[in-house]
Design a protein around this motif. Sequence first.
Motif, PDB file in Angstrom:
ATOM      1  N   VAL A   1       0.835  -1.205   0.000  1.00 21.86           N
ATOM      2  CA  VAL A   1       0.000   0.000   0.000  1.00 21.86           C
ATOM      3  C   VAL A   1       0.871   1.257   0.000  1.00 21.86           C
ATOM      4  CG1 VAL A   1      -1.585   1.358   1.415  1.00 21.86           C
ATOM      5  CG2 VAL A   1      -2.025  -1.072   1.023  1.00 21.86           C
ATOM      6  N   ILE A   2       1.909   1.260   0.818  1.00 28.36           N
ATOM      7  CA  ILE A   2       2.808   2.420   0.870  1.00 28.36           C
ATOM      8  C   ILE A   2       3.486   2.639  -0.476  1.00 28.36           C
ATOM      9  CG2 ILE A   2       4.898   3.334   1.948  1.00 28.36           C
ATOM     10  CD1 ILE A   2       4.082   1.885   4.510  1.00 28.36           C
ATOM     11  N   ALA A   3       3.969   1.554  -1.087  1.00 28.93           N
ATOM     12  CA  ALA A   3       4.649   1.674  -2.384  1.00 28.93           C
ATOM     13  C   ALA A   3       3.701   2.196  -3.455  1.00 28.93           C
ATOM     14  CB  ALA A   3       5.227   0.317  -2.795  1.00 28.93           C
ATOM     15  N   VAL A   4       2.471   1.652  -3.500  1.00 29.23           N
ATOM     16  CA  VAL A   4       1.497   2.112  -4.503  1.00 29.23           C
ATOM     17  C   VAL A   4       1.119   3.568  -4.249  1.00 29.23           C
ATOM     18  CG1 VAL A   4      -0.812   1.736  -5.411  1.00 29.23           C
ATOM     19  CG2 VAL A   4       0.638  -0.215  -4.912  1.00 29.23           C
ATOM     20  N   ALA A   5       0.982   3.942  -2.965  1.00 30.38           N
ATOM     21  CA  ALA A   5       0.644   5.330  -2.640  1.00 30.38           C
ATOM     22  C   ALA A   5       1.736   6.287  -3.095  1.00 30.38           C
ATOM     23  CB  ALA A   5       0.397   5.462  -1.138  1.00 30.38           C
ATOM     24  N   VAL A   6       2.997   5.903  -2.911  1.00 29.76           N
ATOM     25  CA  VAL A   6       4.113   6.743  -3.365  1.00 29.76           C
ATOM     26  C   VAL A   6       4.102   6.888  -4.885  1.00 29.76           C
ATOM     27  CG1 VAL A   6       6.619   6.886  -3.514  1.00 29.76           C
ATOM     28  CG2 VAL A   6       5.547   6.239  -1.357  1.00 29.76           C
TER      29      VAL A   6
END
Length: 357
Positions: A341-346
């Motif tokens: 989720v963090i990677a996709v959000a970035v």
Amino acid sequence: MRKRLVYIIALFFALAIGNTRAQNVVLNAEIDTFQMLIGEQATIKLELNVDSGHRVKMPQFGKELMPGIELLDKKSSVNTLNNGQRNVFIDEYLITSFDSTLYSIPPFEVFVDDSAYLSNSLALFVYSVPIDTANLQNICGPKGVWDVELTWEEYRDTVYLGYILLFMLALLVWVVIRLVKNKPIIRIVKIKPKQPSHIVALQKIDEIKGDNSWRADGNTKEYYTKLTDTLREYMHERFGFNATEMTTSEIIQALRNVDNLGNLSEVKEILEVADLVKFAKMHPSMNENDRNMANAIEYVNVTKNIEEENLKPTEKRVVNKRSVVEKRVLVFSIVAIAITVIAVAVLLTTDLYNLFS
């Protein structure tokens, strides 16, 4: 007038210097054009013709062939002549320049068996786009910023990333809920003690006593079979020997070997009468049947184990191994999904910034 002067100088360099020949070494350099527009590209060809068997070292350059001339690419090849008696080494240099001037390219230095040989020098004139100084009013200024509508190809990846982020967030919430609602790993289980053997026997005797079907049919065999089976099972649970697989005489002998708490004569009478009813078709009277049942109840009450009545439920800690594995999988899944989720959000934030900046 200036261009004519350039042509004359370039022709002078090309014809005056000539080729380098010594000891059967022929070294020649040539360029595919004598002039080019600033930013265009030209190719310099350096060719060395030498007898085979000699050590040859061609020139090496970095990012620049010389100050003002950039080296974009280099290709090297070796050919043979006269059935392998001569070798031809060819280096091709792709060059460009962003300064408008006349360049005098110095000779290229080649080593053959530690001896240095110089090629002919070259000339290159780099010119810029001529400006019409007489009509400066025709020179247009910079254009304004145009608003261009976004196309689907430009924001398609951003939309897909948004869908992926929403899906991953929903999956993360679902896994967290599963972890919270997961059953306890360790449970306290209360184990009830086994029902006392004399209670079980008395309950079965009461059932036999309440069943009057054998009285109406006169089926005393069924009556004594149930009564003696109940006594045999009670003896097995109470004293530990397998009375259900023993004969009457074996049972009496086994009872003598344990604590004699009851009247063996009454038990012996019940078992012997039952044998006569089952195998000799004997028909005892109703009074005798009732007396044998009363004797059976009295025997159970006299020989019962008092300690069995005082047994209390015990607690046991049960570890659900499946629950342990599931909880570990859920925790690992939460960590992995959170990182995703963090990677996709970035990535989504970066795409949105690049899209609207």
